[in-house]
Design a protein around this motif. Structure first.
Motif, PDB file in Angstrom:
ATOM      1  N   LYS A   3      -8.746 -33.615  40.007  1.00  0.00           N
ATOM      2  CA  LYS A   3      -9.805 -33.507  39.200  1.00  0.00           C
ATOM      3  C   LYS A   3     -10.255 -32.932  38.916  1.00  0.00           C
ATOM      4  O   LYS A   3     -10.175 -32.140  39.466  1.00  0.00           O
ATOM      5  CB  LYS A   3      -9.663 -34.699  39.858  1.00  0.00           C
ATOM      6  CG  LYS A   3      -8.886 -35.800  40.299  1.00  0.00           C
ATOM      7  CD  LYS A   3      -8.637 -38.074  38.770  1.00  0.00           C
ATOM      8  CE  LYS A   3      -7.916 -38.745  39.331  1.00  0.00           C
ATOM      9  NZ  LYS A   3      -8.023 -38.979  38.484  1.00  0.00           N
ATOM     10  N   ASN A   4     -11.322 -33.845  37.807  1.00  0.00           N
ATOM     11  CA  ASN A   4     -12.443 -32.236  37.674  1.00  0.00           C
ATOM     12  C   ASN A   4     -14.301 -33.271  38.819  1.00  0.00           C
ATOM     13  O   ASN A   4     -14.361 -34.606  38.128  1.00  0.00           O
ATOM     14  CB  ASN A   4     -13.242 -32.086  36.029  1.00  0.00           C
ATOM     15  CG  ASN A   4     -11.505 -31.343  36.001  1.00  0.00           C
ATOM     16  OD1 ASN A   4     -11.497 -30.464  36.580  1.00  0.00           O
ATOM     17  ND2 ASN A   4     -11.118 -31.962  34.762  1.00  0.00           N
ATOM     18  N   ILE A   5     -15.052 -32.495  38.949  1.00  0.00           N
ATOM     19  CA  ILE A   5     -15.280 -32.722  39.472  1.00  0.00           C
ATOM     20  C   ILE A   5     -17.076 -31.575  39.214  1.00  0.00           C
ATOM     21  O   ILE A   5     -16.935 -30.533  39.352  1.00  0.00           O
ATOM     22  CB  ILE A   5     -15.901 -32.279  40.658  1.00  0.00           C
ATOM     23  CG1 ILE A   5     -14.672 -33.080  41.714  1.00  0.00           C
ATOM     24  CG2 ILE A   5     -17.402 -32.910  41.758  1.00  0.00           C
ATOM     25  CD1 ILE A   5     -14.584 -32.771  43.348  1.00  0.00           C
ATOM     26  N   VAL A  28     -10.761 -29.390  52.378  1.00  0.00           N
ATOM     27  CA  VAL A  28      -9.186 -30.777  51.626  1.00  0.00           C
ATOM     28  C   VAL A  28      -8.382 -29.984  50.827  1.00  0.00           C
ATOM     29  O   VAL A  28      -7.103 -30.423  50.943  1.00  0.00           O
ATOM     30  CB  VAL A  28     -10.733 -31.441  51.270  1.00  0.00           C
ATOM     31  CG1 VAL A  28      -9.995 -33.012  50.407  1.00  0.00           C
ATOM     32  CG2 VAL A  28     -11.756 -32.500  51.926  1.00  0.00           C
ATOM     33  N   ASN A  29      -8.612 -29.762  50.162  1.00  0.00           N
ATOM     34  CA  ASN A  29      -7.726 -29.032  48.675  1.00  0.00           C
ATOM     35  C   ASN A  29      -6.500 -28.453  48.750  1.00  0.00           C
ATOM     36  O   ASN A  29      -5.226 -28.508  48.547  1.00  0.00           O
ATOM     37  CB  ASN A  29      -8.586 -27.934  46.996  1.00  0.00           C
ATOM     38  CG  ASN A  29      -8.880 -28.585  46.344  1.00  0.00           C
ATOM     39  OD1 ASN A  29      -8.431 -30.129  46.688  1.00  0.00           O
ATOM     40  ND2 ASN A  29     -10.558 -28.188  46.224  1.00  0.00           N
ATOM     41  N   LEU A  36      -8.607 -30.627  43.232  1.00  0.00           N
ATOM     42  CA  LEU A  36     -10.316 -31.111  43.293  1.00  0.00           C
ATOM     43  C   LEU A  36     -11.281 -30.231  42.383  1.00  0.00           C
ATOM     44  O   LEU A  36     -11.826 -29.326  43.578  1.00  0.00           O
ATOM     45  CB  LEU A  36     -10.298 -32.098  44.115  1.00  0.00           C
ATOM     46  CG  LEU A  36      -9.354 -33.101  45.059  1.00  0.00           C
ATOM     47  CD1 LEU A  36      -9.795 -34.319  45.752  1.00  0.00           C
ATOM     48  CD2 LEU A  36      -9.238 -34.195  43.861  1.00  0.00           C
ATOM     49  N   THR A  37     -11.193 -29.826  41.054  1.00  0.00           N
ATOM     50  CA  THR A  37     -11.672 -28.983  40.759  1.00  0.00           C
ATOM     51  C   THR A  37     -13.608 -28.975  40.600  1.00  0.00           C
ATOM     52  O   THR A  37     -13.887 -29.518  39.536  1.00  0.00           O
ATOM     53  CB  THR A  37     -11.032 -27.973  39.736  1.00  0.00           C
ATOM     54  OG1 THR A  37     -10.185 -28.233  40.153  1.00  0.00           O
ATOM     55  CG2 THR A  37     -11.387 -27.223  39.694  1.00  0.00           C
ATOM     56  N   PRO A  38     -13.784 -27.934  41.592  1.00  0.00           N
ATOM     57  CA  PRO A  38     -15.695 -28.114  41.055  1.00  0.00           C
ATOM     58  C   PRO A  38     -16.162 -27.240  39.885  1.00  0.00           C
ATOM     59  O   PRO A  38     -15.890 -26.505  39.641  1.00  0.00           O
ATOM     60  CB  PRO A  38     -16.076 -27.730  42.472  1.00  0.00           C
ATOM     61  CG  PRO A  38     -15.111 -26.840  43.264  1.00  0.00           C
ATOM     62  CD  PRO A  38     -14.109 -27.802  42.270  1.00  0.00           C
ATOM     63  N   THR A  39     -17.221 -28.012  39.012  1.00  0.00           N
ATOM     64  CA  THR A  39     -17.609 -27.020  38.014  1.00  0.00           C
ATOM     65  C   THR A  39     -19.425 -27.431  37.630  1.00  0.00           C
ATOM     66  O   THR A  39     -19.966 -28.529  38.240  1.00  0.00           O
ATOM     67  CB  THR A  39     -16.850 -27.578  36.300  1.00  0.00           C
ATOM     68  OG1 THR A  39     -15.254 -27.952  36.743  1.00  0.00           O
ATOM     69  CG2 THR A  39     -17.672 -26.259  35.745  1.00  0.00           C
ATOM     70  N   VAL A  40     -19.880 -26.215  38.546  1.00  0.00           N
ATOM     71  CA  VAL A  40     -21.258 -25.996  38.410  1.00  0.00           C
ATOM     72  C   VAL A  40     -22.244 -26.432  37.420  1.00  0.00           C
ATOM     73  O   VAL A  40     -21.728 -26.046  35.689  1.00  0.00           O
ATOM     74  CB  VAL A  40     -21.936 -24.676  39.136  1.00  0.00           C
ATOM     75  CG1 VAL A  40     -23.461 -25.106  39.239  1.00  0.00           C
ATOM     76  CG2 VAL A  40     -21.336 -25.177  40.423  1.00  0.00           C
ATOM     77  N   GLY A  41     -22.827 -27.649  37.176  1.00  0.00           N
ATOM     78  CA  GLY A  41     -24.029 -27.898  35.632  1.00  0.00           C
ATOM     79  C   GLY A  41     -25.202 -27.766  36.386  1.00  0.00           C
ATOM     80  O   GLY A  41     -25.897 -27.629  37.515  1.00  0.00           O
ATOM     81  N   SER A  66     -15.574 -35.164  33.334  1.00  0.00           N
ATOM     82  CA  SER A  66     -15.399 -34.732  34.202  1.00  0.00           C
ATOM     83  C   SER A  66     -15.247 -36.162  35.188  1.00  0.00           C
ATOM     84  O   SER A  66     -15.057 -37.584  34.800  1.00  0.00           O
ATOM     85  CB  SER A  66     -16.601 -34.010  35.485  1.00  0.00           C
ATOM     86  OG  SER A  66     -17.877 -35.346  35.752  1.00  0.00           O
ATOM     87  N   ASP A  67     -14.350 -36.652  36.441  1.00  0.00           N
ATOM     88  CA  ASP A  67     -14.155 -37.816  36.606  1.00  0.00           C
ATOM     89  C   ASP A  67     -15.212 -38.086  38.425  1.00  0.00           C
ATOM     90  O   ASP A  67     -15.078 -39.413  38.663  1.00  0.00           O
ATOM     91  CB  ASP A  67     -12.737 -37.476  38.186  1.00  0.00           C
ATOM     92  CG  ASP A  67     -11.612 -36.959  36.591  1.00  0.00           C
ATOM     93  OD1 ASP A  67     -11.500 -37.806  35.431  1.00  0.00           O
ATOM     94  OD2 ASP A  67     -11.181 -36.275  36.625  1.00  0.00           O
ATOM     95  N   ALA A  68     -15.830 -37.262  38.223  1.00  0.00           N
ATOM     96  CA  ALA A  68     -16.744 -37.579  39.210  1.00  0.00           C
ATOM     97  C   ALA A  68     -17.738 -36.465  39.771  1.00  0.00           C
ATOM     98  O   ALA A  68     -17.882 -35.291  38.823  1.00  0.00           O
ATOM     99  CB  ALA A  68     -16.498 -38.035  41.186  1.00  0.00           C
ATOM    100  N   ILE A  69     -18.966 -37.057  39.862  1.00  0.00           N
ATOM    101  CA  ILE A  69     -20.471 -35.888  40.243  1.00  0.00           C
ATOM    102  C   ILE A  69     -20.673 -35.844  41.402  1.00  0.00           C
ATOM    103  O   ILE A  69     -21.174 -36.862  42.205  1.00  0.00           O
ATOM    104  CB  ILE A  69     -21.816 -36.845  39.327  1.00  0.00           C
ATOM    105  CG1 ILE A  69     -21.532 -36.658  37.883  1.00  0.00           C
ATOM    106  CG2 ILE A  69     -23.087 -35.217  39.463  1.00  0.00           C
ATOM    107  CD1 ILE A  69     -22.424 -37.251  36.979  1.00  0.00           C
ATOM    108  N   LEU A  70     -20.440 -34.538  41.550  1.00  0.00           N
ATOM    109  CA  LEU A  70     -21.585 -34.233  42.810  1.00  0.00           C
ATOM    110  C   LEU A  70     -22.760 -33.879  42.731  1.00  0.00           C
ATOM    111  O   LEU A  70     -22.688 -32.840  42.588  1.00  0.00           O
ATOM    112  CB  LEU A  70     -20.362 -32.847  43.853  1.00  0.00           C
ATOM    113  CG  LEU A  70     -20.861 -32.520  45.528  1.00  0.00           C
ATOM    114  CD1 LEU A  70     -20.932 -33.955  46.068  1.00  0.00           C
ATOM    115  CD2 LEU A  70     -20.463 -31.688  46.079  1.00  0.00           C
ATOM    116  N   PHE A  71     -23.850 -34.545  43.172  1.00  0.00           N
ATOM    117  CA  PHE A  71     -24.958 -34.207  43.152  1.00  0.00           C
ATOM    118  C   PHE A  71     -26.077 -33.953  44.590  1.00  0.00           C
ATOM    119  O   PHE A  71     -25.694 -34.417  45.386  1.00  0.00           O
ATOM    120  CB  PHE A  71     -25.519 -35.575  43.158  1.00  0.00           C
ATOM    121  CG  PHE A  71     -27.440 -36.008  42.505  1.00  0.00           C
ATOM    122  CD1 PHE A  71     -27.237 -34.880  40.673  1.00  0.00           C
ATOM    123  CD2 PHE A  71     -28.567 -35.303  43.257  1.00  0.00           C
ATOM    124  CE1 PHE A  71     -28.666 -34.968  39.874  1.00  0.00           C
ATOM    125  CE2 PHE A  71     -29.924 -35.586  42.415  1.00  0.00           C
ATOM    126  CZ  PHE A  71     -29.631 -35.314  40.958  1.00  0.00           C
ATOM    127  N   GLY A  72     -27.029 -32.617  44.059  1.00  0.00           N
ATOM    128  CA  GLY A  72     -27.703 -32.059  45.385  1.00  0.00           C
ATOM    129  C   GLY A  72     -28.922 -33.099  45.513  1.00  0.00           C
ATOM    130  O   GLY A  72     -29.047 -34.100  45.930  1.00  0.00           O
TER     131      GLY A  72
END
Ligand code: IPM
Ligand code: MG
Length: 357
Positions: A3-5, A28-29, A36-41, A66-72
């Protein structure tokens, strides 16, 4: 699982807590054999410097793929209200993302964590057994209704409109009742039906929707009373379902009750299980860049992502248990250390949790 994050770290301590959390994700991966691959925006001040806006199209396009957003977090120092890097940034980024991706279901779990219990201003016997899920409607109500400022008889007037459609109420109730069915089977619908027309519509929709969840005991409570009960007898609540504005207020109150607003995660989901995951706390510019922020709320948000968007319950629990294990070994960040007690930096604590997966 592949998945893409999209990882949107934002301002203040956002980048530090996010970097620490991505370490945990990578662990975890590794251990569960996922990609589960993180890409920065970019969002917030850095996006403004580069693109002149707080939420560039490039970032929206990344999130859409992406499939989900990890937000700061976003936001600047309170003493710089006119700094264009941060002016209206919450509205431009957080509210815009919620609306753009129709993230109507905001889940804010409140639990007593032994490490923070002493920070609760309430007596032990009152918070004992507290385990609440706040389900807040997130893309409608007074936050998004028509608003205006105008002049009437030479005086300035402002209006914000609280507006709900039956369908918007129904879908958040279904999320809340379903969650209650998997917990202690109690749902409290919080409103102000003695005054507000919107609340009367909420009640009428609730009466119809609750028929599909006969195992759940549904009660109504006025918002003012709910605020009081949350302090007086919080352990009596299971799931609280409420409109956008009341949910905003109750969730800060709830954070104080469990003594750990800095440790609380949140999930904001749409109807396809796409979600944005973020800590409840803000960008804390005063402690940014010092490697002292506590990344736990963000790490717990990652756990919520694994659980709710990817359905990876085992992995979610592994993340939550790794945090507890770190604490059990006496590893903690500065905010949780007693005076004179040793503590770990943001980076080092993230690494410790990653190692404990
Ligand atoms: C929250 C925040 C936001 C809200 C602000 C930053 C717009 O307080 O997520 O609770 O009011 O929803
Ligand atoms: Mg809030």
């Amino acid at each position: 699982m592949q998945k893409n994050i999209s990882v949107l770290a934002g301002d203040g301590i956002g980048p530090e807590i996010t970097t620490a959390t991505v370490k945990v994700l990578k662990s975890v991966n590794q251990h569960f054999n996922h990609a589960l691959t993180p890409t920065v925006g970019l969002v917030g001040g850095d996006a403004y410097d580069r693109y002149g806006v707080h939420l560039p199209e490039e970032t929206i396009a990344l999130a859409e793929k992406s499939d989900a957003i990890l937000f700061g977090a976003v936001g600047g120092p309170v003493n710089q209200p006119d700094n264009p890097r941060f002016k209206n940034v919450e509205k431009n980024v957080i509210l815009a993302l919620r609306q753009r991706f129709d993230l109507f279901a905001n889940l804010r779990p409140l639990k007593i964590l032994p490490i923070a219990a002493a920070a609760s201003p309430l007596k032990k016997k009152i918070i004992n057994g507290l385990d609440i899920l706040i389900v807040r409607e997130l893309v409608s109500g007074i936050y998004f209704g028509p608003r205006r400022q105008y002049e009437e008889n030479g005086e300035r007037v402002a209006e914000d409109t609280n507006r709900y459609k039956a369908g918007e109420i129904e879908r958040i109730l279904r999320v809340g009742f379903k969650a209650a069915a998997g917990r202690r089977r109690k749902a409290t619908v919080v409103d102000k039906a003695n005054v507000l027309e919107t609340s009367r519509l909420w009640r009428s929709v609730t009466e119809a929707v609750k028929k599909d969840f006969s195992e759940v005991a549904v009660e109504y409570m006025y918002i003012d009373n709910a605020a009081m009960q949350l302090v007086r007898a919080p352990a009596n609540f299971d799931v609280i379902i409420t409109e956008n504005m009341f949910g905003d207020i109750l969730s800060d109150l709830g954070g104080a009750v469990v003594g750990s607003i800095g440790l609380l995660p949140s999930a904001s989901l749409n109807g396809r299980n796409f979600g944005l995951y973020e800590p409840i706390h803000g960008s804390a510019p005063d402690i940014a860049g010092k490697n002292i922020a506590n990344p736990t709320a963000q790490i717990f948000s990652l756990a919520l992502m694994l659980r709710h968007t990817f359905g990876l319950e085992r992995e979610a629990e592994a993340v939550e248990k790794a945090v507890s294990a770190a604490w059990a070994k006496g590893l903690k960040t500065k905010d949780l250390a007693a005076p004179g007690e040793p503590w770990l930096g943001t980076k080092e604590f993230g690494q410790a949790v990653a190692d404990l997966i």
